[in-house]
Design an enzyme around this catalytic site. Structure first.
Site: not given
Length: 727
Positions: A557, A643, A690
């Site tokens: 991320s 996502d 995610h």
């Protein structure tokens, strides 16, 4: 517990839980309904003699990937019985999750077979019978239990479920009765709620919950169960777009809190669960740069607030009848350099999880009636992560149960009795070689460009002076005030057993050294995180730990930002990079206010609309917008088609620009033919999660591919298969 987690907006581009939780890894007991997964893999395709080697596709990793799937499966089986907190203890029953549902075991009649209270297959059947479009009808649903809550007298159970194909959670409320066969079909499910994020019982008939809409959690509802079903009423609605709302229950189950947090402000409303009206009342109105979390102790509030020196956390107290900041009285402040990470109230003691200036985890116990008698409880020197068990309804002991672990050390259970200062290990094998391993945990410090010392945690099997030819995997995050995830992970243990060194770089922007650590690398300070990462890598090489040709980065991320920025500036320092759900287009994302997280993320990255200086800052480090023709490391990027936190379009654009830059480099500089040509691989998986898929087999595929990629790109031989011990 988990006090500070409520101060971190859960919709952020962060990873707050381990990739592979071990309560989910007893795969031999799981039944899945997900028949298949759409999987598309893209690799670079660049013309030219040198560029022909840029990628031969995922096939080049397939054989090694299959090998690592077998090794990982064996590792997961080997560690399948490690302790966790997955069992929920009620007054009369213990509740636990098996592959096909939730079960309970009668404490008074332990010889009886467990009784199923929720069948996940029935939830899947309801989903298929609902009005789904054709694409959804083609997919079967594998539900995974995320959270379980019992009502005070064990009359009802509520559980949230998640699938790989949805971002939001479904909450199922089950009426519990005396032991006996449950009605067939979904009749025992008395209520179903969609898009539920957090939920807590106030009474046996009243539950409060929040809903997640487009990654925003801004509404609180009340569910009143009745003989005819249930009644839902709205309790609270947040109007500020950057504020995230959650509900939580105090350890003594007396106070239910509505926590409204942004990156820089807090506002808490409380509901007294013993009051007849159950109406919320405000603790302290939000004000800029004030963060606080509330616990309850005997008609007093124990508050963790950033009102200490340097705006760091300290503990204050206030009467329940007068909760505002004018009534806050200091209770305890940690020593300089010690960062409070979490707080709980156990009996008459406030127990703090803290990180010392040396980076070690400790517990600080503060007797609330006499805070001057506070004392520190030392944890194992290798401890990097601590998980506190949520208080059970049947837990009448004034004790705190928790697990400590590290990426390579198995979780070890402990029980702290604050009244006596007694710390007891609940695992007889806590000191066994299998539990601890012959691994060294070295805590280092690297000097960054501005003179700041940056912590580095290094795991290794050989002495540091013997690590020059050892492959190195560097982990980094550095955003949102979130610490690097350092819980036990089987693939990290596997790498260490194969002779790797593992480095965790605690760069600024994270929270390892307190709130100031995050503040220094927010918005205009983001460059500091990149400088910190470079300093950590330089320090490791200077000490004789590995070398650039044997070094790889891994990040998830927002951790992709410092990694991508460093690869643009100094690509020769790294040989390979694996990124999961990579946030690489900071500029493009923050320019688009229609995206789910742009408005609330302005406090982290900057406001491009209102501040031109912020645009210049982001433009200077954004991984996508600073790609230049040069020989980059090899990349494996794993992205998810649904996502919402990290738009797929930015990842696709990043890969294309990276491919173009590499092609230009090899085209304009024929002499670079002697350089190792990088492979750029984009692995796109279906689903909206995610954090990656919930399905174990899909997780196994991803992790095995990462290991195969690392071994191939670093030019390592296939690891030795361990010999089976003779019986």
């Amino acid at each position: 517990m988990a006090a500070l987690s409520s101060l971190l907006c859960s919709s952020a581009r962060l990873v707050t839980s381990p990739r592979l939780r071990f309560c989910e890894l007893a795969v031999c007991r799981r039944i899945t309904w997900l028949s298949s997964s759409l999987q598309r893999c893209y690799t670079s395709n660049t013309s030219g003699t040198a560029a022909d080697h840029l990628s031969s596709g995922l096939d080049r990793y397939k054989d090694l990937q299959n090998y690592f799937k077998r090794r990982l499966r064996s590792a997961y089986h080997r560690f399948s019985d490690i302790p966790d907190h997955s069992v929920i203890c009620g007054q009369h029953h213990d509740y636990f999750t098996e592959g096909d549902g939730i079960y309970r075991r009668d404490k008074r009649q332990s010889d009886l077979e467990p009784e199923q209270v929720l069948n996940l297959g029935q939830v899947s059947e309801q989903e298929e019978e609902a009005g789904l479009d054709n694409e959804e009808r083609m997919q079967r649903f594998q539900w995974t239990v995320q959270r379980i809550r019992l009502s005070p007298q064990e009359k009802h159970l509520a559980a949230t479920l998640r699938t790989d194909h949805r971002e939001d959670l479904r909450c199922v409320v089950v009426r519990l009765g005396k032991r006996g066969p449950l009605p067939q079909g979904p009749a025992h499910v008395v209520f179903t709620l969609d898009k539920v994020f957090t939920f807590e019982w106030a009474t046996d008939e009243v539950m409060f919950y929040t809903t997640l809409e487009g990654l925003r959690c801004n509404r609180v509802f009340r569910l009143d169960l009745t003989s005819s079903g249930g009644r839902i009423t709205s309790v609270y609605e947040e109007t500020h777009p950057d504020v995230f709302v959650e509900v939580a229950l105090s350890r003594d189950r007396r106070i239910l809190s509505i926590n409204c947090n942004s990156r820089t402000t807090s506002e808490v409303l409380l509901i007294d669960t013993v009051a007849s009206h159950l109406e919320p009342f405000l603790v302290q109105p939000r004000q800029l740069d004030l963060l606080y979390h509330v616990e309850h102790w005997r008609k007093w509030l124990i508050i963790l607030a950033n009102t200490g020196p340097g705006q760091e956390y300290q503990v204050v107290q206030a009467p329940l009848s007068k909760p505002s900041i004018v009534s806050w009285m200091p209770l305890f402040s940690p020593a300089p350099g010690t960062a409070i990470k979490d707080m709980d109230v156990v009996g008459d003691h406030c127990v703090l999880v803290a990180r010392t200036p040396a980076g070690e985890l400790v517990l600080i116990v503060v007797p609330i009636p006499c805070p001057r008698k506070a004392y520190t409880v030392q944890l194992p020197s290798w401890a990097c992560a601590i998980t506190i068990k949520k208080a059970d309804m049947a837990d009448q002991r004034n004790a705190l149960e928790f697990l400590v672990s590290s990426p390579v050390h198995l979780p070890v259970p402990y029980c702290l009795f604050p009244e006596d200062g007694l710390l007891v290990s609940g695992n007889e094998d806590a000191s066994s070689p299998e539990s601890l391993g012959s691994y060294t945990t070295s805590r280092l410090e690297a000097c960054s460009q501005d003179g700041t010392l940056v912590p580095v945690t290094l795991f290794h099997t050989l002495p540091v002076e013997s690590l020059r030819q050892v492959p190195l995997l560097v982990h980094v995050y550095g955003a949102y005030g979130q610490d690097l995830n350092m819980e036990f992970c089987p693939e990290k243990r596997l790498l260490l057993e194969q002779g790797w060194a593992l480095a965790y770089c605690h760069i600024r922007g994270g929270g390892e050294r307190g709130l100031f650590w995050q503040r220094q690398a927010r918005v205009e300070g983001k460059q500091r995180g990149v400088e910190d990462l470079q300093a950590c890598l330089h320090h490791l090489f200077t000490l004789g730990v590995s070398c650039p040709s044997l070094t790889a980065f891994t990040a998830c991320s927002a951790g992709a930002v410092p990694v991508g920025a460093l690869c643009n500036r100094h690509p020769h320092l790294i040989r390979a990079v694996t990124l999961q759900a990579p946030f690489v287009d900071v500029l493009g994302t923050m320019e688009d206010p229609s995206l789910p997280l742009t408005l609330e993320d302005r406090e982290e990255w900057g406001n491009l609309v209102g501040n031109p200086k912020h645009r210049l800052t982001i433009s200077s480090y954004c991984p996508l917008h600073n790609i230049t023709p040069q020989c980059y490391p090899s990349f494996l990027l794993t992205a998810y088609s649904g996502d919402a936190r990290v738009p797929l379009a930015g990842v696709l654009k990043y890969v294309e620009r990276l491919k173009d830059a590499i092609h230009t480099h090899f085209t304009l500089k024929p002499e670079s033919e002697c350089e190792p040509a990088p492979n750029i691989v984009l692995n796109i998986q279906s689903g909206a999660n995610h954090l990656g898929p919930e399905d174990f087999e899909l997780k196994l595929e991803e992790e095995a591919l990462k290991l195969a990629f690392l071994y191939t790109e670093l030019g390592l031989d296939r690891p030795r298969t361990p010999r089976r011990r003779k019986r």
